[in-house]
Design an enzyme around this catalytic site. Structure first.
Site, short mmCIF file in Angstrom:
data_model
loop_
_atom_site.label_atom_id
_atom_site.label_comp_id
_atom_site.label_asym_id
_atom_site.label_seq_id
_atom_site.Cartn_x
_atom_site.Cartn_y
_atom_site.Cartn_z
N GLY A 106 0.76 -1.22 -0.18
CA GLY A 106 0.00 -0.08 -0.34
C GLY A 106 0.79 1.28 0.11
O GLY A 106 1.89 1.19 0.58
N CYS A 107 0.39 2.14 -0.59
CA CYS A 107 1.02 3.52 -0.85
C CYS A 107 0.45 4.51 0.46
O CYS A 107 -0.82 4.34 0.74
CB CYS A 107 0.86 4.33 -1.92
SG CYS A 107 -0.82 4.44 -2.83
N GLY A 108 1.35 5.12 0.99
CA GLY A 108 0.74 6.09 2.14
C GLY A 108 0.57 5.41 3.57
O GLY A 108 0.46 5.95 4.72
N LYS A 109 1.06 4.19 3.47
CA LYS A 109 1.07 3.15 4.92
C LYS A 109 1.74 2.11 4.58
O LYS A 109 1.79 1.28 3.63
CB LYS A 109 -0.40 2.94 5.41
CG LYS A 109 -0.39 2.22 6.62
CD LYS A 109 -1.73 2.24 7.35
CE LYS A 109 -2.79 1.50 6.48
NZ LYS A 109 -4.17 1.98 6.61
N GLY A 175 -2.92 7.76 -0.08
CA GLY A 175 -2.90 6.28 0.19
C GLY A 175 -4.12 5.68 -0.20
O GLY A 175 -5.18 6.32 0.61
#
Length: 263
Positions: A106-109, A175
């Protein structure tokens, strides 16, 4: 402009006219730390809006909150990028879960509080939700119409909670999981059932997205993007309808076709 974006000076190149300077909207990114009962739990990289929903949704989706009564209060310090959450239930297991975190795509986390295989032990999602092919296509079109920040910056993922006939809640973030957590948090804080809703997103359909949906009981996930093999396997085992590549009036059903009306 909104507080999700800021204007910066950039050098722009055009193959016809060459180089020029111009002002360009850019999506904001900031770290926000979640503190639960006085202890720092995790730092999320996000756009920085709807932080109460983001915190509640993250904790609910990861199992730290099970009922509204478990939540005492949420205090947001936007300047410091800090959210203080007071929980009524015993969270002594948090440190144990943290040692079991897995790095996700995942992007942002970058972490998820469970092994991916935990989802295989989850109860299959039960729902009587049914919808037409036209419902799928039209809700994705609605999502695009709400995507002002994306059109300005191309820097966010868009996600919405919907019935077959209309969008109910729209959120966006750098995200895709943050955007989902905001929606889950909104529903948790406002006692909105997820069992007769679908999640419409622009993000990739990966295993952690399926795990999150299964934990909160979302029966249908629709995306303009593609699905991974593990996501498809989990969708089948968890009774989740998984639909991707919703573009130009077409889409692919990876799992759960019985929820889509064919006549």
């Amino acid at each position: 402009m909104t507080d999700k974006t800021t204007e910066i000076d950039v050098v722009f190149f055009d193959g016809t006219s060459g180089f020029s300077r111009r002002s360009q909207p850019v999506i904001r990114e900031r770290p926000v730390s979640l503190h639960v009962n006085g202890n720092e739990l995790v730092t999320l990289l996000c756009t920085g809006h709807h932080l109460q929903e983001l915190a509640a949704g993250f904790l609910y989706a990861e199992g730290f909150l099970r009922r509204p009564e478990d939540l005492g209060k949420i205090e947001v310090d936007e300047e410091l990028g800090r959210v203080e959450i007071t929980c009524a239930n015993d969270l002594s297991h948090v440190n144990q879960l943290w040692t079991k975190r897995t790095v996700t795509s995942g992007c942002g986390k970058g972490t998820l509080f469970s092994f991916a295989l935990d989802a295989l032990r989850s109860k299959p999602v039960k729902s009587t939700l049914r919808m037409s092919a036209e419902n799928v296509v039209h809700r994705m079109e609605d999502l695009h119409r709400l995507s002002d920040t994306y059109r300005q910056t191309h820097g966010v993922h868009n996600t919405a909670l919907s019935t077959p006939k209309e969008i109910l809640v729209f959120r966006d973030d750098i995200g895709r999981h943050n955007a989902v957590d905001m929606i889950v948090g909104h529903c948790f804080l406002n006692a909105v059932s997820l069992q007769d809703k679908l999640l419409v997103t622009t993000g990739r359909l990966t295993s952690e997205m399926l795990i999150k949906a299964a934990k909160v009981g979302i029966p249908v996930i629709v995306s303009r993007n593609t699905a991974t093999t593990l996501a498809i396997e989990l969708a089948k085992s968890l009774n989740i309808t998984l639909i991707g590549h919703v573009r130009a009036g077409k889409f692919i059903i990876y799992a759960g076709e019985e929820r889509i009306e064919t006549s």
